[in-house]
Design a protein around this motif. Structure first.
Motif, mmCIF file in Angstrom:
data_model
loop_
_atom_site.group_PDB
_atom_site.id
_atom_site.type_symbol
_atom_site.label_atom_id
_atom_site.label_comp_id
_atom_site.label_asym_id
_atom_site.label_seq_id
_atom_site.Cartn_x
_atom_site.Cartn_y
_atom_site.Cartn_z
ATOM 1 N N CYS A 15 0.818 -1.217 0.000
ATOM 2 C CA CYS A 15 0.000 0.000 0.000
ATOM 3 C C CYS A 15 0.848 1.261 0.000
ATOM 4 N N CYS A 18 1.203 4.375 -2.288
ATOM 5 C CA CYS A 18 0.096 5.333 -2.373
ATOM 6 C C CYS A 18 -0.396 5.869 -1.028
ATOM 7 N N HIS A 19 -0.100 5.163 0.068
ATOM 8 C CA HIS A 19 -0.637 5.551 1.374
ATOM 9 C C HIS A 19 0.456 5.642 2.437
ATOM 10 N N VAL A 29 -0.700 9.586 -3.389
ATOM 11 C CA VAL A 29 -1.669 9.220 -4.432
ATOM 12 C C VAL A 29 -3.007 8.890 -3.766
ATOM 13 N N ALA A 42 -14.014 8.693 3.177
ATOM 14 C CA ALA A 42 -13.793 9.896 2.368
ATOM 15 C C ALA A 42 -13.788 11.200 3.164
ATOM 16 N N TYR A 49 -11.304 13.042 -3.241
ATOM 17 C CA TYR A 49 -11.883 11.710 -3.439
ATOM 18 C C TYR A 49 -12.708 11.645 -4.722
ATOM 19 N N SER A 50 -12.906 10.419 -5.186
ATOM 20 C CA SER A 50 -13.774 10.174 -6.340
ATOM 21 C C SER A 50 -15.234 10.311 -5.918
ATOM 22 N N TRP A 63 -15.574 3.066 8.096
ATOM 23 C CA TRP A 63 -14.591 1.995 7.907
ATOM 24 C C TRP A 63 -14.406 1.167 9.173
ATOM 25 N N ILE A 82 -13.950 3.560 -8.253
ATOM 26 C CA ILE A 82 -12.968 4.064 -7.279
ATOM 27 C C ILE A 82 -11.630 4.323 -7.975
ATOM 28 N N LYS A 83 -10.924 5.319 -7.459
ATOM 29 C CA LYS A 83 -9.623 5.712 -8.040
ATOM 30 C C LYS A 83 -8.476 4.822 -7.581
ATOM 31 N N MET A 84 -8.733 3.951 -6.606
ATOM 32 C CA MET A 84 -7.659 3.111 -6.053
ATOM 33 C C MET A 84 -7.349 1.952 -6.999
HETATM 34 C C1 HEM Z 1 -8.502 4.873 -0.799
HETATM 35 C C2 HEM Z 1 -6.603 1.337 1.915
HETATM 36 C C3 HEM Z 1 -3.525 0.258 -1.678
HETATM 37 C C4 HEM Z 1 -4.736 4.404 -3.853
HETATM 38 C C5 HEM Z 1 -8.314 3.962 0.220
HETATM 39 C C6 HEM Z 1 -9.125 3.833 1.393
HETATM 40 C C7 HEM Z 1 -8.580 2.861 2.156
HETATM 41 C C8 HEM Z 1 -7.436 2.344 1.455
HETATM 42 C C9 HEM Z 1 -9.090 2.363 3.499
HETATM 43 C C10 HEM Z 1 -10.341 4.689 1.724
HETATM 44 C C11 HEM Z 1 -9.832 5.927 2.451
HETATM 45 C C12 HEM Z 1 -10.889 6.897 2.948
HETATM 46 O O1 HEM Z 1 -12.088 6.621 2.842
HETATM 47 O O2 HEM Z 1 -10.487 7.948 3.469
HETATM 48 C C13 HEM Z 1 -5.592 0.733 1.175
HETATM 49 C C14 HEM Z 1 -4.819 -0.409 1.614
HETATM 50 C C15 HEM Z 1 -4.000 -0.751 0.579
HETATM 51 C C16 HEM Z 1 -4.206 0.214 -0.483
HETATM 52 C C17 HEM Z 1 -4.926 -1.051 3.003
HETATM 53 C C18 HEM Z 1 -3.059 -1.932 0.465
HETATM 54 C C19 HEM Z 1 -3.478 -3.181 0.859
HETATM 55 C C20 HEM Z 1 -3.544 1.317 -2.564
HETATM 56 C C21 HEM Z 1 -2.658 1.458 -3.705
HETATM 57 C C22 HEM Z 1 -3.011 2.633 -4.316
HETATM 58 C C23 HEM Z 1 -4.111 3.211 -3.566
HETATM 59 C C24 HEM Z 1 -1.551 0.487 -4.093
HETATM 60 C C25 HEM Z 1 -2.429 3.287 -5.559
HETATM 61 C C26 HEM Z 1 -2.072 2.548 -6.643
HETATM 62 C C27 HEM Z 1 -5.882 4.878 -3.247
HETATM 63 C C28 HEM Z 1 -6.652 6.008 -3.726
HETATM 64 C C29 HEM Z 1 -7.753 6.132 -2.845
HETATM 65 C C30 HEM Z 1 -7.622 5.077 -1.846
HETATM 66 C C31 HEM Z 1 -6.343 6.885 -4.928
HETATM 67 C C32 HEM Z 1 -8.895 7.117 -2.966
HETATM 68 C C33 HEM Z 1 -9.944 6.443 -3.829
HETATM 69 C C34 HEM Z 1 -11.064 7.309 -4.349
HETATM 70 O O3 HEM Z 1 -11.228 8.461 -3.933
HETATM 71 O O4 HEM Z 1 -11.781 6.783 -5.212
HETATM 72 N N1 HEM Z 1 -7.295 3.026 0.280
HETATM 73 N N2 HEM Z 1 -5.185 1.089 -0.080
HETATM 74 N N3 HEM Z 1 -4.400 2.385 -2.511
HETATM 75 N N4 HEM Z 1 -6.495 4.339 -2.123
HETATM 76 FE FE1 HEM Z 1 -5.871 2.698 -1.136
#
Ligand code: HEM
Length: 108
Positions: A15, A18-19, A29, A42, A49-50, A63, A82-84
């Motif tokens: 993760c 990006c995080h 990211v 979000a 956010y998306s 969450w 979702i953007k993830m």
């Molecule tokens: C959103 C966890 C991997 C990019 C989120 C959220 C969580 C999360 C919990 C929601 C956050 C919120 O509501 O505030 C994780 C975990 C990961 C992981 C535990 C690994 C197991 C990644 C990777 C990327 C990424 C590898 C980039 C390639 C994003 C983005 C969002 C997001 C851009 C916002 C999505 C949106 O607004 O549509 N992630 N993530 N994440 N994550 Fe991850």
């Protein structure tokens, strides 16, 4: 879930591109994840956010460990549009461990 935070730290490597978590964690990211367990979706300040994640938040998504488990299994099925860009964690243990790891970081 009763995961192992130390094992979860290793899974979190997937993760980190990006995080961020921990002291001084900033949005990259993806949003910083301090305090994510139990947080309304979000709502990390300053992150763009998306629409789909904002809608889910407005519908009341919090969450909890259960929701994170479902989300992380297949993020793009859980939230279409979702953007993830991450396929997900297929192993239940990996998900439980990462959730336990994330739960060690307080909100900042
Ligand atoms: C959103 C966890 C991997 C990019 C989120 C959220 C969580 C999360 C919990 C929601 C956050 C919120 O509501 O505030 C994780 C975990 C990961 C992981 C535990 C690994 C197991 C990644 C990777 C990327 C990424 C590898 C980039 C390639 C994003 C983005 C969002 C997001 C851009 C916002 C999505 C949106 O607004 O549509 N992630 N993530 N994440 N994550 Fe991850």
């Amino acid at each position: 879930a009763d995961g192992d935070p130390e094992a979860g730290e290793k899974v979190f490597r997937k993760c980190k591109a990006c995080h961020a978590v921990g002291e001084g964690a900033e949005n990259k990211v993806g949003p910083m994840l301090n305090g994510i367990v139990g947080r309304q979706a979000a709502t990390v300040e300053g992150f763009g956010y998306s629409p789909v994640l904002i809608s889910l938040s407005e519908e009341g998504l919090v969450w909890t460990p259960e929701e994170l488990d479902a989300f992380l299994t297949k993020p793009r099925d859980y939230a279409k549009g979702i953007k993830m860009t991450f396929a997900g964690l297929r192993k239940e243990d990996d998900r439980a461990n990462i959730i336990a790891y994330l739960a060690t970081f307080e909100d900042n």
